[in-house]
Design a protein around this motif. Structure first.
Motif, PDB file in Angstrom:
ATOM      1  N   THR A  71      44.382  34.115  35.194  1.00 30.14           N
ATOM      2  CA  THR A  71      45.849  34.109  35.107  1.00 30.14           C
ATOM      3  C   THR A  71      46.519  33.101  36.044  1.00 30.14           C
ATOM      4  OG1 THR A  71      46.483  35.826  36.730  1.00 30.14           O
ATOM      5  CG2 THR A  71      45.837  36.589  34.520  1.00 30.14           C
ATOM      6  N   PHE A  72      45.750  32.459  36.902  1.00 27.96           N
ATOM      7  CA  PHE A  72      46.326  31.444  37.792  1.00 27.96           C
ATOM      8  C   PHE A  72      46.035  30.047  37.237  1.00 27.96           C
ATOM      9  CE2 PHE A  72      46.217  35.142  40.525  1.00 27.96           C
ATOM     10  CZ  PHE A  72      47.436  35.038  41.196  1.00 27.96           C
ATOM     11  N   THR A 122      42.630  38.843  43.891  1.00 25.18           N
ATOM     12  CA  THR A 122      43.930  39.128  44.495  1.00 25.18           C
ATOM     13  C   THR A 122      43.990  38.782  45.977  1.00 25.18           C
ATOM     14  OG1 THR A 122      44.222  40.924  42.903  1.00 25.18           O
ATOM     15  CG2 THR A 122      45.665  40.925  44.816  1.00 25.18           C
ATOM     16  N   ARG A 181      48.550  39.082  40.753  1.00 24.78           N
ATOM     17  CA  ARG A 181      48.551  38.311  39.518  1.00 24.78           C
ATOM     18  C   ARG A 181      49.915  38.335  38.829  1.00 24.78           C
ATOM     19  NH1 ARG A 181      43.736  36.977  39.452  1.00 24.78           N
ATOM     20  NH2 ARG A 181      42.057  38.319  40.139  1.00 24.78           N
TER      21      ARG A 181
END
Length: 239
Positions: free
Chosen positions: A41-42, A229, A235
């Motif tokens: 997700t990054f 995380t 996230r």
């Protein structure tokens, strides 16, 4: 971007301190544990900054996110680990960039991975994902094969062209006898790793532990921890 790099550097330093302290407490050398940063997700820009900060292993769990990110970072000395549940129709794409697939949990997937790896002229490392919440002969809620299915699946990986049997992976179970008992779960995985290595001595990789429970994984003997995380922050919410 400089602010983001400083943020990642500070977070990495904190995670490094945690790993080092856990290794010291367990009487292990720091070199025995490899950090894999979970970049799901990054953006690719974060993976690039992590590489500049010395990270060499990153992980993704969805091919549609991972494939373009890996392509954007193809010039970097990164090893890509695929850690999500993998559908066979995504295998050809995943084999194009993943150095290790940590979520091997069924024979059909092994066959697909082997075919794709041979076609791509690549060797792909495989970890058998173990579901410690699965009943005999079953699969877990978060993917993975029951402990009694490891031996057969490992043998299939070991004899499949294009694949390399590297070891075992687990996610701390949310149900079953090990729910909330991460240390005991990871110790069980280490016992299963010992059994596996009696037949496959080179399959000595044990991937366990995430941001919240990496200490327990190191204490149990894990060789790789998957941290997202604690390095990258909370996230982004999707949708």
């Amino acid at each position: 971007m400089t602010d983001r790099k400083a943020e990642l550097a500070a977070n990495l330093a904190e995670v490094e301190e945690r790993i080092a302290a856990a290794c010291a407490a367990a009487g292990r050398a720091r070199e025995e544990v490899t950090l894999i940063v979970v970049t799901k997700t990054f953006p690719a820009s974060d993976a690039r900054l992590l590489s500049e900060l010395g990270v060499r292993h990153v992980a993704e769990n969805k091919d549609q996110d991972a494939a373009p990110k890996a392509a954007a970072c193809a010039d970097l000395p990164l090893q890509w680990h695929f850690v999500g549940q993998l559908q066979t129709n995504k295998v050809r794409s995943v084999v194009g960039y993943a150095d290790v697939v940590q979520s091997v949990d069924r024979a059909k997937l092994v066959t697909a991975l082997s075919t794709a790896a041979v076609r791509a002229e690549r060797e792909v490392g495989c970890l058998i994902q173990v579901a410690l919440d699965a009943e005999v002969g079953g699969r877990g809620d978060r993917g993975g094969v029951a402990p009694d299915g490891i031996e057969e699946l490992a043998a299939l990986v070991a004899e499949s062209p294009g694949l390399r049997l590297d070891g075992l992976m687990t996610v701390a179970p949310l149900a079953g006898p090990y729910a909330g008992e991460q240390l005991e779960a990871f110790k069980r995985l280490m016992d299963l790793s010992t059994d596996l290595r009696s037949a496959h001595p080179a399959a000595n990789m044990v991937s366990a532990g995430m941001s919240a429970d990496l200490e327990q994984a190191v204490a149990a003997g894990a060789t790789h921890v998957r941290v997202g995380t604690a390095v990258l922050g909370v996230r982004p919410r999707l949708g």
